[in-house]
Design an enzyme around this catalytic site. Structure first.
Site, PDB file in Angstrom:
ATOM      1  N   GLN A   1      -7.246 -13.138   5.646  1.00  0.00           N
ATOM      2  CA  GLN A   1      -6.638 -13.250   6.967  1.00  0.00           C
ATOM      3  C   GLN A   1      -5.789 -14.512   7.121  1.00  0.00           C
ATOM      4  OE1 GLN A   1     -10.807 -13.885   8.817  1.00  0.00           O
ATOM      5  NE2 GLN A   1      -9.507 -15.103  10.154  1.00  0.00           N
TER       6      GLN A   1
ATOM      7  N   CYS B   1     -10.265 -12.608  12.262  1.00  0.00           N
ATOM      8  CA  CYS B   1     -11.451 -12.001  11.640  1.00  0.00           C
ATOM      9  C   CYS B   1     -11.911 -10.765  12.394  1.00  0.00           C
ATOM     10  CB  CYS B   1     -12.581 -13.024  11.564  1.00  0.00           C
ATOM     11  SG  CYS B   1     -13.103 -13.631  13.178  1.00  0.00           S
TER      12      CYS B   1
ATOM     13  N   ASN C   1     -16.233 -10.505   3.498  1.00  0.00           N
ATOM     14  CA  ASN C   1     -15.501 -11.467   4.310  1.00  0.00           C
ATOM     15  C   ASN C   1     -14.007 -11.137   4.235  1.00  0.00           C
ATOM     16  OD1 ASN C   1     -15.059 -13.660   5.930  1.00  0.00           O
ATOM     17  ND2 ASN C   1     -16.059 -15.143   4.575  1.00  0.00           N
TER      18      ASN C   1
END
Ligand SMILES: *[C@@H]1O[C@H](CO)[C@@H](O)[C@H](O)[C@H]1NC(C)=O
Ligand SMILES: *[C@@H]1O[C@H](CO)[C@@H](O)[C@H](O)[C@H]1NC(C)=O
Ligand SMILES: *[C@@H]1O[C@H](CO)[C@@H](O)[C@H](O)[C@H]1NC(C)=O
Ligand SMILES: *[C@@H]1O[C@H](CO)[C@@H](O)[C@H](O)[C@H]1NC(C)=O
Length: 604
Positions: free
Chosen positions: A375, A384, A566
């Site tokens: 990101q 996120c 993640n």
């Protein structure tokens, strides 16, 4: 477990494409180099399989085909030769890993645009896939999480320094820096060469997808499905695509199966068929192949079914860098109404119904999870919340589709453009789900991630251009060129969305319906995580970061853990993933999660 099987290609809307595309970017190499170490495949024509489709291959029927991309956003770029070469190579990397489940490999075309000058390759002004393979053979190529596609090349001044190969950006300071070479993985090419002619191409395809060049006609630009058959007789090659198989239809017409780089909304969900055996559009005259590096297969083998684990020392964050986490605004769960219309999995699945370990990256040998992301490139963006939602939902679309057929990577950028749950300053997953339920979002080939709030860019308000666009050169500007909105792109919705918390309820939701998003109270220790089972009890800390959870497991000494993804690049953690201890509310991971059920139509 039940899957509703459907073909996403049925969703292709056939936007009239001819007005969108002009100029494509294949420019034949001035010095085509080959490196051939082993003998070429020579199956006699009669012994070749009659059909081949890497979207549904082998006994498992698993897809090895990487996702369709769009070379024409966010600017016009004649980068077809790079997409053709890297998409075929990415498929072959996964094929080389054999029957073991392997996550999608998303090689970075942008690094080639910045760096590859082999044999006259000229960035967005065109080049030849054989040169791309030559470059990768000599230098390697990292994944997209190192360098996001921005559709600009060295032809317009881009450089090829360390930061142009793998970068990451810090929060607050506005400063981006190169990622140390020892931290990220570069994929390689063992050997590469040219191939032409129907039989030789079919033989080469047994080793995996290949890149080929074609002449583009207006009819090809307007193609919406079926077996393309050019009648103009042109063979002036100006475009590269990749071939992922071949077959014969009911009428006995032989065809090639191709993948283009003009978005999911073009052709049959980005793919096409073209007659085989007549050099239609010149498709049998000039193809390129590459065999992925053995080292990749070996390093993958050493870690078995687990993701690559690299031993990287944790480094303390520089004092001038603000933390990477912080994009999640909490309190969303109270204020955003849920939309629940069917029984929640924990009401019909008890702990006894659930396996001790479960991982959507490997369910009966198939990987269902979609792209890994970063990101924070090409600049820091606290998105996120949008990443967690679109990753979990894209995985769930893939699960609905039985893990076969085109993979859809939903666009987090559209959520940011419309404040559909938040911005680069943070947001709320529940609110993003509500936006998706009401408006739908397209995949990344409509709106590529740019880590910025794009409302008002290019001097225009954020109208349809911010949902789905494509760009082409005009009289005064080659790049960016003029960008126009694509009409009626395929959109994806959720029929239901809600929240879930507590380990058993989370497990039931993940097992029954797919990955979920969860808020966590991230901190510096988590940021420095490099592998293993993370453990840190934080009962009353505020959640500040969204991740997605795709399964759970139990260690040899009986510690239960979650398997999470993640959005900080694949060099972070365990190839972009992490494991975190279950039950003691480590980083508050069990305190608030969200889920959505994907739908191809709007459901009120
Ligand atoms: C995996 O295999 C088991 C046992 O054959 C079956 O019950 C289950 O539905 C399969 N899961 C998937 C996702 O195919
Ligand atoms: C990669 O490793 C697997 C497992 O050992 C093996 O079966 C396969 O043949 C290897 N692939 C290549 C292309 O070397
Ligand atoms: C096709 O391949 C043959 C054999 O490798 C080669 O001799 C010939 O030059 C190629 N033709 C073209 C048009 O590249
Ligand atoms: C051509 O593209 C440039 C850059 O996007 C734009 O400023 C210009 O208005 C365009 N010209 C025409 C005729 O569309």
């Amino acid at each position: 477990m039940k899957f509703s099987l459907f073909t996403l290609s049925a969703m292709a809307t056939g936007a009239s494409a001819g007005k969108y595309f002009h100029g494509h970017g294949y420019k034949q190499s001035t010095e085509p180099r080959e490196v051939i170490k082993t003998s070429l495949p020579k199956t006699s024509a009669g012994d070749l399989p009659k059909e081949l489709d890497y979207r549904s291959f082998g006994e498992s029927g698993r897809s090895y085909a990487s996702a369709v991309r769009n070379q024409h956003i966010p600017n016009y770029c004649g980068g077809c030769y790079i997409f053709a070469a890297t998409s075929a190579l990415a498929d072959r990397i996964r094929l080389a890993r054999g029957d073991r489940p392997s996550q999608q490999v998303d090689l970075s075309p942008q690094v080639m645009l910045n760096c590859d000058t082999v044999g006259g390759d000229d960035g967005c002004h065109g080049g030849d896939p054989i040169n791309v393979y030559s470059y990768i053979h000599d230098n390697g190529i990292p994944e997209e999480t190192c360098q996001l596609y921005s559709a600009t090349g060295h032809d317009v001044g881009n450089t090829c320094d360390a930061i142009d190969v793998c970068m990451d950006c810090a929060h607050g300071t506005g400063i981006c820096s190169a990622v140390d070479e020892s931290k990220y993985y570069t994929y390689g090419v063992e050997e590469f060469g040219l191939v032409n002619g129907t039989d030789a191409m079919m033989q080469e395809l047994q080793r995996g997808p290949i890149a080929c060049t074609v002449a583009v006609t207006e009819d090809f630009e307007d193609y919406t499905g079926g077996i393309f058959d050019d009648t103009t007789g042109t063979t002036e090659m100006d475009h590269s695509i990749s071939l992922i198989g071949y077959g014969t239809d009911e009428d006995g017409t032989d065809y090639w199966l191709g993948r283009n780089s003009w978005g999911e909304y073009w052709g049959e969900s980005g793919f096409f068929k073209i007659v085989r055996g007549t050099n239609n559009l010149g498709i049998e005259a000039n193809c390129q192949w590459a065999v992925p590096s053995k080292e990749d297969n070996e390093s993958w083998q050493n870690t078995g079914d687990k993701p690559l684990e690299k031993a990287v020392e944790a480094e303390p964050r520089d004092a001038d860098r603000l933390p990477l986490y912080g994009g999640l605004k909490s309190s969303g769960y109270e204020t955003i109404p849920e939309h629940v219309t069917s029984p929640l999995p924990h009401t019909y699945l008890t702990a006894d119904d659930l396996p001790a370990a479960f991982d959507w990256r490997n369910v009966n040998g198939t990987n269902f999870v979609t792209w890994d992301k970063n990101q924070h490139i090409p600049q820091y963006c606290g998105s996120c919340w949008a990443q967690g939602v679109t990753s979990a939902l894209s995985d769930r679309l893939n699960i609905m589709n039985g893990g076969q057929g085109p993979v859809v990577n939903l666009s987090p950028q559209v959520l940011i453009n419309f404040n559909g749950g938040g911005t680069c300053e943070g947001g709320m997953p529940a609110s993003a789900y509500r936006y998706i339920q009401q408006n739908g979002i397209p995949d990344q080939t409509c709106q590529v991630y740019q880590a910025a709030d794009l409302g008002g860019r290019k001097g225009r308000s954020c109208d349809e251009l911010c949902i789905c666009e494509t760009c082409s050169p005009n009289a005064t500007s080659f790049s960016p060129g003029s960008c126009v909105a694509v009409e009626d792109p395929p959109l994806y919705y959720v029929s239901e969305h809600g929240s879930v918390k507590g380990a058993d309820n989370m497990k039931a939701e993940i097992f029954a319906r797919g990955p979920i998003g969860c808020g966590i109270a991230a901190d510096d220790a988590f940021e420095a995580y490099t592998g293993g089972i993370f453990e840190e009890e934080k009962r009353f800390a505020m959640v500040n970061h969204e991740i997605s959870i795709a399964g759970w497991g139990v260690s040899d000494d009986g510690v239960e853990y979650w398997i999470g993804r993640n959005s900080w690049g694949t060099w972070w953690g365990e190839n972009g993933w992490f494991r975190i201890k279950m039950h003691e509310n480590n980083l508050n991971v069990e305190s608030g999660c969200d889920w959505g059920v994907p739908s191809l139509t709007k459901v009120e």
